[in-house]
Design an enzyme around this catalytic site. Structure first.
Site, PDB file in Angstrom:
ATOM      1  N   SER A  95      11.048 -18.331   5.646  1.00 33.33           N
ATOM      2  CA  SER A  95      11.637 -17.751   4.441  1.00 33.33           C
ATOM      3  C   SER A  95      12.637 -18.749   3.839  1.00 33.33           C
ATOM      4  CB  SER A  95      12.263 -16.391   4.768  1.00 33.33           C
ATOM      5  OG  SER A  95      12.463 -15.628   3.601  1.00 33.33           O
ATOM      6  N   ASP A 208       1.626 -11.420   1.911  1.00 32.22           N
ATOM      7  CA  ASP A 208       3.061 -11.549   1.633  1.00 32.22           C
ATOM      8  C   ASP A 208       3.301 -11.373   0.137  1.00 32.22           C
ATOM      9  OD1 ASP A 208       5.724 -12.290   1.410  1.00 32.22           O
ATOM     10  OD2 ASP A 208       5.530 -14.065   2.664  1.00 32.22           O
ATOM     11  N   HIS A 236       5.447 -10.759   5.122  1.00 38.23           N
ATOM     12  CA  HIS A 236       6.428 -11.843   5.182  1.00 38.23           C
ATOM     13  C   HIS A 236       6.813 -12.203   6.613  1.00 38.23           C
ATOM     14  CE1 HIS A 236       9.088 -14.477   2.971  1.00 38.23           C
ATOM     15  NE2 HIS A 236      10.141 -14.078   3.679  1.00 38.23           N
TER      16      HIS A 236
END
Length: 258
Positions: A95, A208, A236
């Site tokens: 991320s 995602d 994610h």
């Protein structure tokens, strides 16, 4: 073991090191502290010592009310390596941590052996951003529930009711949350990605919606020799939902000779 390292601007950074072996730096997502990695870091301990940090603004680190950036976070990682006496390390960022890891490998190539970028984007005008619908949902009062749905599939959540360590550090002051959001939103490494020389693996969840999976291809096309793996049906937090496959894939990549 938790240590404290002082960044170049005097900010105290909380650092955690576990295991023995070749150092592996694990970088968490936006507005999260080191607990992001609690469920998976042990997967790497057979060959690595894992090093995490609380980003400035999170956890036990200092929380200055001043602009943050992914470049600044990368410089903080260098301060951590210096503080621990580590010259080079493998780096795995997910991320926003994947964005930070990009700048670490670009600006400090001598510190990075192998690089893994998970559920990240190159940032800037070339990135494919989340939809307006997702952005609106994250502003609603039930945003925590929305975020959990963006992280994990319904089936996985039913089998793993939490608590989840990937939904943000609840102790963060408002100014730190604002600075983290801006740092992530303003990330743009597109022009510099071809300068990455470390062997690179790019990972992403197919479904995602927080950071669309097409960004994995965009990143890999910019980094010479980068490999891509997309986890079917994952969102994610593929690194948790697709564990141990994801951890095994990373461990195998890190174990390969240069």
């Amino acid at each position: 073991m938790t240590d404290q390292v002082i960044a170049a601007d005097g900010t105290a950074l909380a650092v955690q090191r576990q295991g023995t072996g070749r150092p592996l730096v694990l970088l968490a997502g936006q507005a999260n502290d080191h607990t992001w990695w609690d469920s998976t870091r042990g997967d790497f301990h057979p060959a690595h010592s894992t090093i995490t940090m609380d980003y400035r603004g999170t956890g036990a680190s200092g929380k200055p009310d001043a602009p943050y950036s992914t470049r600044l976070f990368a410089d903080d990682v260098v301060a951590v390596l210096d503080g621990l006496g580590i010259e080079r390390a493998d780096v795995y960022g997910t991320s926003m941590g994947g964005r930070v890891a990009q700048w670490l490998a670009i600006r400090h190539p001598e510190r990075v052996d192998r690089l893994v970028l998970g559920c990240a984007s190159p940032g800037g005008q070339h990135a494919v951003e989340r939809s307006a619908e997702v952005r609106r949902a994250l502003l609603r009062p039930d945003a925590a529930e929305t975020l959990a749905d963006l992280m994990y599939t319904p089936g996985w959540r039913a089998a793993h009711p939490g608590p989840y360590r990937t939904l943000g550090d609840a102790s963060m002051p408002a100014h730190a949350r604002k600075h983290h959001l801006r740092a992530s939103n303003e990330h743009d490494a597109w022009d510099a990605l071809p300068r990455i020389t470390a062997p690179t693996l790019v990972l992403h969840g197919e479904d995602d919606q927080l950071t669309p999976a097409v960004n994995a291809t965009l990143i890999a096309q910019r980094i010479p020799g980068a490999r891509v793996h997309v986890f079917p049906g994952a969102r994610h937090a593929y690194f948790e939902e697709c564990r141990p496959e994801a951890s095994d894939l990373v461990a195998d990549f890190l174990a390969r000779p240069a």
